[in-house]
Design an enzyme around this catalytic site. Structure first.
Site: not given
Length: 665
Positions: A202, A308, A339
């Site tokens: 991320s 995601d 995610h």
């Protein structure tokens, strides 16, 4: 064939890796043994317990907080002691993050810890436990404005990127490091080869993308997991706001207490430069790494969740395409989870693959990983396939078109253009989302228009990014649009909208490397969180119709006048099985994924001027074969009638806080 690319640039890189392999084999062979075979795998021969643990503050040559001094970022390092004693240099694996103090890393939200003297004790995640015994150093970098670093958080901007780039420079002797945050005693990285990998999920992976885009020397490979490629696309979709806040909220959430006291001016610039109008500004241009893909010298091993909904798969798709155009070596894993880190959805295979990847690109070992399939794609929970290229060879854009059906809002999807004047009308309902629309795809409902193929006679694979071109007439001065592609048919999928976004965390632990009393290598196991469904959303995209004339700036709509806009749908890789149907749904605001407009518009779609461009393996011919009517046959059963009740799916998307990779789940 080398990973993901061809051409002179790639062949040169392969020669460099081969030369490195010869050098490292000579250096690492026991006692310099003559004729010893070149190593193919690094082994855990070094003591983790006795490893060197130290902190260094690196001058990033940016004065982000405006105090008249260049900022220093904290770098916590753990490295094996034995190579240093032998005068042998080692490569570095780096995770640069804003989350080490505020939010934690990984499925168990681990934070850095220190002893009473400020010496590092716990390094989050398993990278140190697993790789330090195998002859690597691990560096955990606190981005500017976070934890023990100077400066201010600027959310993907210059301070963020230079926080990590400066560390790569320091490892290669081009930047200054110090033993303390404010002192003058220099710290040098004479123990490092300078060869560096950056990895992270991320926000952390986003920093890896941004640093690679600078072309910094010494960065050999990056492993971005669920990472952002353009910060504008994190907050907006063609003008439509994806969250009810901007980057200033994120900065406030992750900055250190000291930064919070000194960085008000920086946060104000984030507010001023990121207007909620969704207009492209200089701030967003500075945080778009795509134009600099040509500067990337590192190989790229990307991992992304097709489902995601935090860092959406558009980020992966456009980054992958930009890298492909530049001939960058690359590899990808695509999961059906949301995610989620691959350590938590395919742990054993992930650690094995990552180990081989780092051995090849950092130690120069000729283990063959660069000649293996480019893509691993999850088809169903824990069921994977591979491709030599991604998208697969033979994938071609196929233009499909919506047509009217027997009842309003339930139309057809085929290669045949609709007749002029054909239209569908729906009213935006911000209380609904893709699960509501798909559940009633075969019913006439006021808030969506659906277009469906006949049941497929053969499977149909979509691989890549799609576009939907819409010509729409609103009755208001503002309108938001959603387009989703849906596989209609029974399946078992990961529950990507569940609490774990496709995984369930179990109490049992497995260990991945060596441990100390303050830093365990043992992590809780996970398993797939599976759901049985009748429909699966496979791609989605949004836009503000006010951006019809420009991606950069929106404008008020003229009620009663048609406007044409193209929605970018997120990258996907999905096989629609034989017997299933493929659907395109067009609607307004999607609950919890985009913010609603000021008004509630009624929208009329001109079907003759609307189309979808889909990346189909086999192209138009494959679509024709899959959607051809069944040949007449004696005794052939009629296809089942469409279900009249709601189709089962996973729950609708949950509200998402704009905190990429922190505690957003």
């Amino acid at each position: 064939m080398p990973i993901g690319a061809r051409g002179p640039r790639l062949r040169y890189r392969s020669l460099v890796v081969a030369a490195s392999a010869a050098l490292m084999a000579a250096v690492l062979s026991p006692a310099g043994a003559q004729g010893a075979p070149a190593p193919r795998e690094s082994m855990p021969v070094h003591s983790y317990e006795n490893a060197i643990r130290e902190s260094v503050w690196v001058d990033i040559r940016v004065d982000g907080d405006g105090d008249g001094r260049s900022d220093r970022v904290a770098v916590d390092i753990v490295r094996p002691r034995e190579p240093a004693r032998q005068g042998r240099k080692i490569p570095v694996i780096m995770d640069a993050s804003p989350y080490y103090a505020c939010c934690g890393r990984g499925n168990e939200a681990q934070r850095k810890t220190y002893d009473a003297q400020g010496k590092p004790v716990q390094f989050p995640l398993y990278y140190d436990n697993y790789f330090v015994p195998r002859g690597y150093a691990f560096a955990a970098v606190d981005l500017a404005g976070t934890s023990r670093s100077d400066g201010c958080v600027d959310v993907g901007g210059r301070s963020d990127i230079h926080s990590a780039k400066a560390v790569v420079d320091w490892l290669n002797g081009r930047a200054r490091g110090y033993t303390t945050r404010t002192g003058t005693e220099r710290a040098r990285a004479g123990w490092s080869t300078g060869d560096t990998a950056m990895i992270g999920k991320s926000y952390d992976g986003t920093i890896a993308n941004g640093v690679a885009a600078t072309g910094v020397e010494g960065l050999r490979t990056i492993v971005p997991i669920g990472a952002i490629s353009s910060w504008y696309d994190y907050y907006f979709a063609k003008g439509a706001p994806l969250f009810d806040s901007g980057p200033d909220w994120l900065a406030e959430r992750i900055e250190s207490p000291g930064a919070r006291a000194r960085c008000g001016a920086v946060k104000q610039r984030l507010i001023d430069g990121a207007p909620r109008t969704g207009d492209l500004t200089r701030l967003w241009a500075e945080r778009d790494y795509l134009p600099d893909a040509g500067s990337v010298k590192a190989s790229v091993f990307a991992v992304h969740g097709i489902q995601d909904l935090n860092v959406r798969a558009k980020h992966f798709g456009q980054w992958w395409d930009a890298l492909a155009e530049e001939g960058v070596e690359r590899k990808v894993w695509l999961t059906r989870a949301g995610h989620v880190d691959p350590f938590d959805f395919r742990r054993a295979e992930w650690v094995k693959t990552l180990h081989r990847w780092f051995d090849h690109y950092l130690l120069g070992y000729e283990n063959g990983i660069e000649r293996e399939p480019v893509a691993d794609v999850e088809r169903a929970p824990d069921q994977w396939s591979t491709d030599r290229a991604w998208p697969p060879r033979g994938t071609a854009v196929t233009t499909v078109r919506p047509g009217p059906g027997a009842v309003p809002g339930v139309g057809t999807l085929s290669l045949v253009p609709a007749r002029p004047g054909a239209a569908e009308t729906f009213t935006d309902d911000p209380a609904l989302d893709e699960s509501d629309w798909a559940a009633r795809i075969d019913q006439s409902t006021p808030a969506k228009a659906g277009f469906i193929t006949r049941p497929l006679g053969r499977e149909l694979r979509l691989s890549g990014s799609s576009e939907v071109k819409l010509t729409v007439t609103p009755n208001t001065t503002a309108a938001h649009l959603t387009a989703v592609l849906v596989d209609l048919g029974p399946a078992v999928i990961r529950d990507f909208t569940g609490p774990g976004e496709g995984i369930v965390t179990r109490p049992e632990r497995t260990c991945w490397g060596a441990s100390t009393p303050g830093d365990s290598a043992c992590y809780r196991e996970t398993e797939a969180d599976a759901a049985t469904v009748d429909h699966t959303v496979l791609s989605r995209g949004w836009a503000d119709l006010g951006n019809h004339a420009s991606d950069a700036r929106g404008r008020p709509l003229t009620p009663g006048r048609p406007h044409t806009i193209t929605l970018d749908l997120h990258a996907t890789d999905h096989v629609v099985p034989a017997g299933h149907r493929l659907a395109l749904i067009v609607a307004g605001t999607e609950r919890n994924l985009i913010e609603p407009p000021a008004a509630t518009p009624e929208l009329t779609v001109d079907l003759a001027r609307t189309s979808a461009r889909l990346p189909i393996v086999g192209g138009t011919a494959a679509f024709v074969r899959a959607t051809a009517p069944p040949a007449p046959s004696a005794g052939r059963a009629n296809p089942p009638a469409p279900v009249t009740g709601p189709l089962r799916g996973v729950a609708g998307p949950r509200p998402i806080h704009p905190l990429p990779g922190g505690d957003s789940r």
